[in-house]
Design a protein around this motif. Structure first.
Motif, PDB file in Angstrom:
ATOM      1  N   GLU A 137       0.829  -1.215   0.000  1.00  0.00           N
ATOM      2  CA  GLU A 137       0.000   0.000   0.000  1.00  0.00           C
ATOM      3  C   GLU A 137       0.857   1.256   0.000  1.00  0.00           C
ATOM      4  OE1 GLU A 137      -2.912   0.129   3.116  1.00  0.00           O
ATOM      5  OE2 GLU A 137      -3.178   2.297   2.937  1.00  0.00           O
ATOM      6  N   HIS A 201      -8.173  10.038   7.730  1.00  0.00           N
ATOM      7  CA  HIS A 201      -9.160   8.934   7.671  1.00  0.00           C
ATOM      8  C   HIS A 201     -10.570   9.401   8.052  1.00  0.00           C
ATOM      9  CE1 HIS A 201      -6.452   5.490   6.768  1.00  0.00           C
ATOM     10  NE2 HIS A 201      -5.554   6.355   7.201  1.00  0.00           N
ATOM     11  N   GLU A 229     -11.833   3.095   4.814  1.00  0.00           N
ATOM     12  CA  GLU A 229     -10.985   3.188   6.011  1.00  0.00           C
ATOM     13  C   GLU A 229     -11.347   4.446   6.787  1.00  0.00           C
ATOM     14  OE1 GLU A 229      -6.831   2.888   4.895  1.00  0.00           O
ATOM     15  OE2 GLU A 229      -6.731   0.907   5.800  1.00  0.00           O
TER      16      GLU A 229
HETATM   17 ZN   LIG Z   1      -4.987   2.387   3.882  1.00  0.00          ZN
END
Ligand SMILES: [Zn+2]
Length: 270
Positions: A137, A201, A229
């Motif tokens: 990621e 987030h 997320e």
């Molecule tokens: Zn992530």
């Protein structure tokens, strides 16, 4: 994605009642370590099966891949292998690992990059031995840039989790640049909002990311799993984020039809 602070089986049930299609399980302390997953295996698998959930795995976000201390990196690698074993138990076929989160300035950049590639190679091998595909990621450019990802993918047979929020943060290089560079590599997506500065987030729409543009760019080549997320204690924001994503992805009319269908068949009797 489960909050690792909470009981995993209860998290799965919560997402099941919210009609999600799959769950991404972060195998992470304190509540979802490989040990805890082993102990509560039956309740967890029962919950997964009762909602017919697909599963993806995630290593703890703070697990280093380029730690300055070799013995610490070795211990992290051992813990990662234990997490892969837990991922197998959960039925996951894909596991995501972040690039390094420690400040890259702690060591020479060439060393940082070489260590990352070396660790990802080892992780890929261990994951693949267990029938799991390793996904790397993107975090921030200071952690690992697009240029460095190109080098990594030239050496390691791994795919990518494209994190939209990370790419669109201040130190990200933009979703569009990642897509043009790694279209064929993206095997999973993380979606969340932020103020285009920090990695917050946030629920979708609560920040400043141009999400309709990002969704359009994603849709141009991708039709796979997307994890929201959204790290809010109040899970209503998760439900709301999914609604917003569905409207952006399918359009309003199709979203409404989906809702009616879910109202007719969903939830009851499970
Ligand atoms: Zn992530």
């Amino acid at each position: 994605m489960n909050s690792p602070k909470k009981e995993l089986a209860a998290e799965i049930e919560l997402f099941g009642e919210m009609n999600f299609d799959f769950v991404e399980i972060t195998i992470e302390a304190p509540g979802a370590t490989p040990e805890k997953i082993g102990e509560k295996k039956k309740a967890i698998l029962d919950a997964l099966h009762s909602y017919n959930f697909g599963v993806l795995a995630h290593l703890p976000w703070y697990f280093s891949v380029a730690h300055p201390y070799a013995r610490i990196q070795k211990a992290i690698l051992e813990e990662s292998v234990r997490a892969f074993d837990a991922a197998v138990l959960l039925g996951a076929k894909k596991a995501t690992v972040h690039t390094e989160f420690l400040p890259a300035g702690l060591q020479d950049r060439a060393v940082h990059v070489a260590k990352t590639i070396e660790t990802v190679k080892s992780l890929q091998k261990e994951a693949s031995n267990r029938g799991i595909e390793l996904l790397v990621e993107n975090y921030l450019a200071s952690s690992f840039s697009i240029k460095e990802f190109k080098l990594l993918f030239s050496e390691v047979d791994a795919k990518m989790t494209l994190d939209v929020g990370h790419a669109e943060a201040k130190d990200g290089e933009g979703v569009g640049s990642f897509i043009s560079a790694f279209k064929g590599k993206v095997a999973h997506v993380h979606l969340h909002d932020n103020d285009k500065k920090g990695d917050l987030h946030l629920p979708l729409g609560a920040g400043k990311i141009d999400l309709p543009r990002c969704i359009k760019e994603l849709k141009s080549f991708y039709n796979g799993t997307i994890t929201l997320e959204v790290h809010s204690e109040d899970r209503d924001y998760l439900r709301l984020s999914r609604e917003k994503l569905e409207v952006m992805w399918f359009g309003k009319a199709h979203h409404q039809k989906n809702k009616e269908y879910q109202g007719a068949v969903g939830g009851a009797g499970r």
